[in-house]
Design a protein around this motif. Structure first.
Motif, PDB file in Angstrom:
ATOM      1  N   PHE A   1     -57.940 -20.200 -16.468  1.00 49.01           N
ATOM      2  CA  PHE A   1     -59.204 -19.463 -16.351  1.00 49.01           C
ATOM      3  C   PHE A   1     -59.079 -18.212 -15.487  1.00 49.01           C
ATOM      4  O   PHE A   1     -59.997 -17.397 -15.433  1.00 49.01           O
TER       5      PHE A   1
ATOM      6  N   GLN B   1     -61.814 -31.460 -11.360  1.00 46.27           N
ATOM      7  CA  GLN B   1     -62.004 -31.858 -12.760  1.00 46.27           C
ATOM      8  C   GLN B   1     -62.590 -33.265 -12.841  1.00 46.27           C
ATOM      9  O   GLN B   1     -63.414 -33.560 -13.716  1.00 46.27           O
TER      10      GLN B   1
ATOM     11  N   ALA C   1     -66.160 -33.036 -12.117  1.00 39.33           N
ATOM     12  CA  ALA C   1     -66.858 -32.449 -13.262  1.00 39.33           C
ATOM     13  C   ALA C   1     -67.128 -33.492 -14.341  1.00 39.33           C
ATOM     14  O   ALA C   1     -68.250 -33.615 -14.844  1.00 39.33           O
TER      15      ALA C   1
ATOM     16  N   ARG D   1     -63.401 -10.226 -17.016  1.00 43.59           N
ATOM     17  CA  ARG D   1     -62.401 -10.606 -16.005  1.00 43.59           C
ATOM     18  C   ARG D   1     -61.728  -9.383 -15.398  1.00 43.59           C
ATOM     19  O   ARG D   1     -61.344  -9.395 -14.230  1.00 43.59           O
TER      20      ARG D   1
ATOM     21  N   LEU E   1     -66.166 -17.278 -16.469  1.00 39.70           N
ATOM     22  CA  LEU E   1     -65.825 -18.337 -17.417  1.00 39.70           C
ATOM     23  C   LEU E   1     -66.561 -18.170 -18.725  1.00 39.70           C
ATOM     24  O   LEU E   1     -67.728 -17.770 -18.749  1.00 39.70           O
TER      25      LEU E   1
ATOM     26  N   GLU F   1     -64.164 -21.885 -23.729  1.00 38.89           N
ATOM     27  CA  GLU F   1     -62.951 -22.315 -23.032  1.00 38.89           C
ATOM     28  C   GLU F   1     -63.228 -23.487 -22.098  1.00 38.89           C
ATOM     29  O   GLU F   1     -62.429 -24.411 -21.982  1.00 38.89           O
ATOM     30  N   ALA F   2     -64.399 -23.451 -21.432  1.00 39.97           N
ATOM     31  CA  ALA F   2     -64.736 -24.539 -20.521  1.00 39.97           C
ATOM     32  C   ALA F   2     -64.936 -25.842 -21.294  1.00 39.97           C
ATOM     33  O   ALA F   2     -64.475 -26.910 -20.872  1.00 39.97           O
TER      34      ALA F   2
ATOM     35  N   GLN G   1     -66.811 -25.924 -14.141  1.00 39.19           N
ATOM     36  CA  GLN G   1     -65.565 -25.174 -13.953  1.00 39.19           C
ATOM     37  C   GLN G   1     -65.777 -24.036 -12.966  1.00 39.19           C
ATOM     38  O   GLN G   1     -64.885 -23.712 -12.174  1.00 39.19           O
TER      39      GLN G   1
END
Lengths: 248, 248, 248, 248, 248, 248
Positions: free
Chosen positions: A106, A208, A211, F86, F94, F98-99, F208
């Motif tokens: 990320f 993680q 999460a 980014r 994010l 992708e998350a 994330q």
């Protein structure tokens, strides 16, 4: 929530390093329970140690789930026994390699993992390939025994630094992943020294795990992570028969 | 030459099926020694059984090498513990999946593996990917328990036939690989019934083992298959410490 | 059993080298018949020679099958004409590159092929990719003419040694594959000199051919290896019309 | 400029179809010279025919270059002998499959090639993979003999239409590539019927050949397309010795 | 036919360089209309500039189509906004990277793109991967600002030459692709200097655009390039609402 | 910590749905700031909308960073403009695709994304490929307009359910990812209905983002995410000149 972090080798001093990193990363409301495997190798250096670390890891995992853990972490960068753990447990289980690699993806396009022994380099590269990051992530070995990281007399930390330096120059790495649970205490110092993001898998896996628990997500049981089928297990491993270990 | 063929589950009747297939495939001068693991699961159905089959497998492997085997075969289609075996042993070690897949690649462009349980389908597909054949080889599961293959009352063999039929029609498979050591005795009948090449991994591995021994080839020890480093092993697995198991 | 090994170039002295390697590898009961193509290039160095070597190769192949061969080997590391051979013959046909690569994959995770001419490097790399081993196997060229291997005055063998040395250091190769049939006689010396497994494709193909015959496996005819359709062929190649060559 | 388009099979009626398509696509200033191979198969259906078409193709190619062609096209969708052609010629050489696939990649994300014989499906799929389009391009076979396209009594065109229909529905193809030089005359009708872009490789290759000539680009000779090394060629193929064919 | 070539940055001097290269490549009957975007960055150096160049590019594209262009070219090597262009326009649209890479694939097996800024290296490598050429094409950056190519005082051209030299030696590149529209005027000099094929994307795209128009091919509208759905657009970008821009 | 979640389309009702999902997922100590882009399309359906959503998104991103956000989330499943974000921001950014994909990879081996419009299916599949999950994750489209999810009269939710059902049966998906930010409110109901893990990207991205902030990780600036170079921007986009937007 309670997160069990399992050191699948039997060296308690390494568990202490891991527990410290986990505590630093955990949210205030998260309870970290760090445990050491009671059977198997003192360090995991290659395929053989890895295979023999799994039974002890599975025992600690079921114990942790039974005692109320909401998620578990396998604290070895080879993501030792992760598939078996996911099949056995109903709580989510994370590997520190997969957590580190996902997290780093990320914040950087190209990054490098620096692990310990040369013989672990290809196994870690296989994980990176499996996690879909082979085109973005190189793997290097500092060629140091795992437990030398704990020995202030060894040159292990210098070799690690040299390899990070090479990764930045030769791989054009934008970030570094520390490829061993035993390196978790070096994260802050290496960030300061090299001025790039440095990611420790133990801390990444704690986030993680938090999460997954917060999102109410558990391992899917429709495919290869289905709960093991009850059947006889013989000999010294009799206690691992699924019906036995799951009802213990 | 002497080839040890190790059944990594603890069901002796399956070892008998495997031994028969191995004898049929072996050259006249080859001595086949078929052994059954003395600890672990009665059948290997998914990641959990697989992990717990490894210690028993490694014990039989070292015993076989000590008693003069020139090569060893792991007779489970998941190629259970193969990497750990290669690190531990100095003799070459073969998996029946890799042997079957390589052999079939010489006679067909597209082929299909038919395995037993659905939960083994993705693990076998991962092996096929690792062996570089993902674009040429599909994996199907007949969704039958491993030991049902031995039960004449079950419909296991019919389900296997149905899945082969689907592979020929839907995958346009040119050849079929039998995806379980317990199917080894069905090879000739299925070839006759379907009129395509049918490959059994046990027989294929015997020929590959004979080839490696005849060519004087042993596992390369420069990389991840380096001999395990001596170190303490704790608890019930103490006897697996490399220095102990290698000198036993 | 009888195995025909066909040198697809027209240099008989190279056939002699190949035949020696094949005899050393063959089982006692195996009869090796080594033949030289009667038409085409004196050596195969790149795509052009390769294409022109195929007609002569196909002629020898049908002759060998007609005379009772149970399997055939194409003894050029480019696996020249292998697909056409498999379509034409009913006996199994092996390439020495595919045989060497498969065999080596059982004893090493990363290995390197060292071939002769730079212009053959990418064609061989394409084969390695097709055989699914691109991630595990690098290809290097010693940049030497094929026939110079037979000339004791040339520095061909020294260049070969230098390239092997580079493969071990730079590629971290765990094993070496000799990338030309004309290197077959060097295997033992190079193993002794470098202390790693060195694999010769001729020997490897003999063992694979023996395996296929023993297992009763022939090329699958359901897909792209179906027997050629009868049709007119014109001009100098008239004799290659499928109905003509197959009934000759 | 002059572009030679070589039909590598020996059927002149197919050359006429190809020449028509080429003329329609060519710029006013482009001279198209369509030639038929004088030796080899009447149609190319699978690996065997393909291999035997190459010598005749190479003869026509050198003749075309000698007579002043600025570029050449191999008018068989298997891109038969393309690598050998590039090594031999100094003018650029194009395959109709590669030209069609590249061209179509500029107007569609997913597309499907419909070829003739089932036995040609995997060889064409291998080309697509080599050209980097495997993830974007499916290959289907209408399962029709090549020369049946010329026979108004056959159902070949209906089967082709059915397969295009399946591609649009099942593959969600956005465009269709006609996978045989003998289909070149159907392009306009199929576009009208299906309302999607339909690409014929012969026309596409003519434009790519014109482009390369206009841009002053010729095959790079630093790598595997280096001019063949002079050496003896024996027997019926003696005239193909590089020094002979290049100076003819 | 009329081909619009759109410089998506706002520097007119670069448009002049591009227009010159386009004119040199175009057929006599082709009318080249080169335009400069009227809004956005003066040069495109990385993801941010790239994103902000798209609105101006789309405006010029619709204007060009309205004024009768038969095809359009996006003259930035990042193939900036190419997917959005294809969805918006009914005429075919080409990127100069994709055109250069496809064209070069017909004359070389391995080639290297030399681009400007290091920060553009991975984005261009992503394009190469998407175009299916990652295994055949390396990407290097000369680490020079885009507009320095126009400054005779800068050392930009020397750095470009150095990088080409490295590509030939280290990548064994057989041909070079110039990775910036602003390099288009250097093609002939670099070919002469290095003696290998040097491909400029602007010229390559002109020929591909001519080819698509001549072949009567337009972007397929069945998939992701379907014409944008009418809907409200707010704020400063209101004029981009599909129903507005398409009817303007 | 403060997390900005930016809806890159201009429909405020969708922002409300997103904000609700974000609040439910956020830790107690996390402040969620949900904002709607002030310029661009009302919904993002395909490449064109996507490109035009980026300028408004970038404006909101710099505003959010200036106002103290510690991380930002782009709340569109196409991960619209993520690379440009980014490069521009110094805080981590994010994407919800992708998350979601990373999070799901920890609990399932094979899973399926169900998105809205067919025209978004391939763009999302491209993201999945880029995130390294192409072999594990299929993408399906329910073929519904994005904003129909908010219309109780439409059959959008039924079509979504049908597609999930197909994914479970045909793809053997073990878990489902909701492929549109506008589906975030359906997560709990779909989990209850289908009995498998259902992952919403908005919630996943919140966790994330919290993880990156807690770990002290920011986007690496050594590679393609380097801060944009200052330069003139012309016309309506003048305010986006890096030196202007960064100092605003």
């Amino acid at each position: 929530m309670r997160i069990a972090i399992i050191n699948p080798n039997t060296t308690q001093s390494m568990t202490a390093t891991i527990a410290d990193a986990a505590h630093r990363a955990a949210a205030t409301a998260t309870e970290i329970v760090a445990v050491t495997s009671s059977m198997g190798p003192a360090s995991i250096e290659g395929y053989y140690d890895e295979a023999l670390a799994v039974p002890g890891l599975l025992l600690e995992l079921t114990k942790a789930e039974r005692e109320g853990a909401d998620a578990a972490i396998v604290a070895c960068f080879d993501d030792t026994g992760l598939d078996a753990c996911r099949a056995l447990a109903s709580i989510p289980v994370l590997g520190i390699c997969e957590a580190a690699v996902s997290t780093t993806s990320f914040i950087a396009r190209r990054f490098t993992i620096v692990t310990t022994m040369e013989r672990s380099r290809l196994p870690v590269a296989d994980l990176v390939h499996r996690y879909g990051m082979a085109a973005r992530c190189n793997v290097r070995a500092a060629d140091i025994p795992v437990l030398s990281l704990e020995d202030p007399q060894s040159n292990a930390r210098d070799r690690l630094r040299n390899e990070i330096d090479a990764a930045l120059r030769e791989d054009r790495a934008e970030a570094i992943v520390l490829g061993c649970a035993g390196m978790a205490d070096l994260t802050a110092a290496l960030r300061a020294e090299f001025g790039v993001p440095v990611v420790d898998g133990v801390a990444a896996a704690v986030k993680q795990a938090e999460a997954l628990v917060a999102l109410g997500l558990r391992t899917a049981k429709r495919g290869p992570y289905a709960t093991p089928v009850g059947k006889p297990y013989r000999g010294a491993l009799e206690i691992f028969a699924p019906q036995a270990i799951l009802s213990a």
